[in-house]
Scaffold this motif. Sequence first.
Motif, PDB file in Angstrom:
ATOM      1  N   ASN A 119       1.313  -1.473   5.429  1.00  0.00           N
ATOM      2  CA  ASN A 119       0.508  -2.558   5.604  1.00  0.00           C
ATOM      3  C   ASN A 119      -0.946  -2.141   5.547  1.00  0.00           C
ATOM      4  OD1 ASN A 119       1.186  -0.636   8.231  1.00  0.00           O
ATOM      5  ND2 ASN A 119      -0.547  -2.034   8.993  1.00  0.00           N
ATOM      6  N   ALA A 120      -1.222  -1.126   5.644  1.00  0.00           N
ATOM      7  CA  ALA A 120      -2.997  -0.828   5.743  1.00  0.00           C
ATOM      8  C   ALA A 120      -3.385  -0.518   4.411  1.00  0.00           C
ATOM      9  CB  ALA A 120      -3.257   0.228   6.355  1.00  0.00           C
ATOM     10  N   ALA A 121      -2.381  -0.473   3.367  1.00  0.00           N
ATOM     11  CA  ALA A 121      -3.254  -0.238   1.829  1.00  0.00           C
ATOM     12  C   ALA A 121      -4.088  -1.127   1.272  1.00  0.00           C
ATOM     13  CB  ALA A 121      -1.962   0.191   1.029  1.00  0.00           C
ATOM     14  N   PRO A 122      -3.910  -2.533   1.501  1.00  0.00           N
ATOM     15  CA  PRO A 122      -4.755  -3.701   1.107  1.00  0.00           C
ATOM     16  C   PRO A 122      -6.112  -3.311   1.655  1.00  0.00           C
ATOM     17  CG  PRO A 122      -2.783  -4.537   1.435  1.00  0.00           C
ATOM     18  CD  PRO A 122      -2.601  -3.191   1.972  1.00  0.00           C
ATOM     19  N   ILE A 134       4.369   4.469  -4.084  1.00  0.00           N
ATOM     20  CA  ILE A 134       4.690   4.942  -2.820  1.00  0.00           C
ATOM     21  C   ILE A 134       5.040   6.309  -2.742  1.00  0.00           C
ATOM     22  CG2 ILE A 134       6.603   4.172  -1.069  1.00  0.00           C
ATOM     23  CD1 ILE A 134       4.814   1.979  -1.793  1.00  0.00           C
ATOM     24  N   GLY A 135       4.770   7.026  -1.790  1.00  0.00           N
ATOM     25  CA  GLY A 135       4.967   8.274  -1.549  1.00  0.00           C
ATOM     26  C   GLY A 135       5.701   8.449   0.010  1.00  0.00           C
ATOM     27  N   THR A 136       5.789   9.773   0.406  1.00  0.00           N
ATOM     28  CA  THR A 136       6.261  10.110   1.839  1.00  0.00           C
ATOM     29  C   THR A 136       5.345  10.635   2.518  1.00  0.00           C
ATOM     30  OG1 THR A 136       8.623  10.160   0.692  1.00  0.00           O
ATOM     31  CG2 THR A 136       8.133  11.301   2.938  1.00  0.00           C
ATOM     32  N   LEU A 145       7.940   9.003   6.474  1.00  0.00           N
ATOM     33  CA  LEU A 145       7.456   7.713   6.400  1.00  0.00           C
ATOM     34  C   LEU A 145       7.010   7.396   5.075  1.00  0.00           C
ATOM     35  CD1 LEU A 145       5.215   7.603   9.551  1.00  0.00           C
ATOM     36  CD2 LEU A 145       7.208   6.560   9.483  1.00  0.00           C
ATOM     37  N   ALA A 146       7.286   5.977   4.557  1.00  0.00           N
ATOM     38  CA  ALA A 146       6.848   5.498   3.288  1.00  0.00           C
ATOM     39  C   ALA A 146       5.323   5.426   3.300  1.00  0.00           C
ATOM     40  CB  ALA A 146       7.549   4.319   2.967  1.00  0.00           C
ATOM     41  N   CYS A 147       4.692   5.910   2.459  1.00  0.00           N
ATOM     42  CA  CYS A 147       3.158   5.768   2.343  1.00  0.00           C
ATOM     43  C   CYS A 147       2.738   5.511   1.258  1.00  0.00           C
ATOM     44  CB  CYS A 147       2.392   6.997   3.188  1.00  0.00           C
ATOM     45  SG  CYS A 147       2.280   8.244   2.191  1.00  0.00           S
TER      46      CYS A 147
END
Length: 158
Positions: A119-122, A134-136, A145-147
């Motif tokens: 949710n914070a990537a934007p 997408i990484g971990t 967690l997906a990140c």
Amino acid sequence: MIAIRKATRSDAHDAWYIRRDALLDKCASDYPGTVLAAWTDGAPGEKWTNLVERGFYVATENVAVVATGMLTVATGQIDAIFVRPSHMGLGVGRRMMDFLENLARQHGVTTMRLDATLNAAPFYRRCGWAGETIGTYRSPRGIELACVPMTKTVGVAT
């Protein structure tokens, strides 16, 4: 007025609950409830308190802590960017990012990195960070967690 300062041991409690509240408020649509519960469960302990004292910065409004952030100079890693839900959307997160980027420049860091929640990537992209895949993320508590791994090149302070 928002001010940013180095965190102290006495900020650990506020930092823990700002983190918890921000995660619960903004991550619910991107992560399963069981993951969020494991990620936010518990209370601040000595390990957390030591981490806050050693590496955190806090944004305050009057005397109330409203946001946190951390820079590990040796690696250029940004962590723990959390804003109290009541202060989201008011520019506090951006102020913390600008502060940490300037701190990195002062220490000669030229490339910074972070692992953004989905949710914070934007938000980070609006701050000039790059990253799409997408990484971990593996938390210190053992939660995966997906990140979105992200980077930003900053110039060294003159």
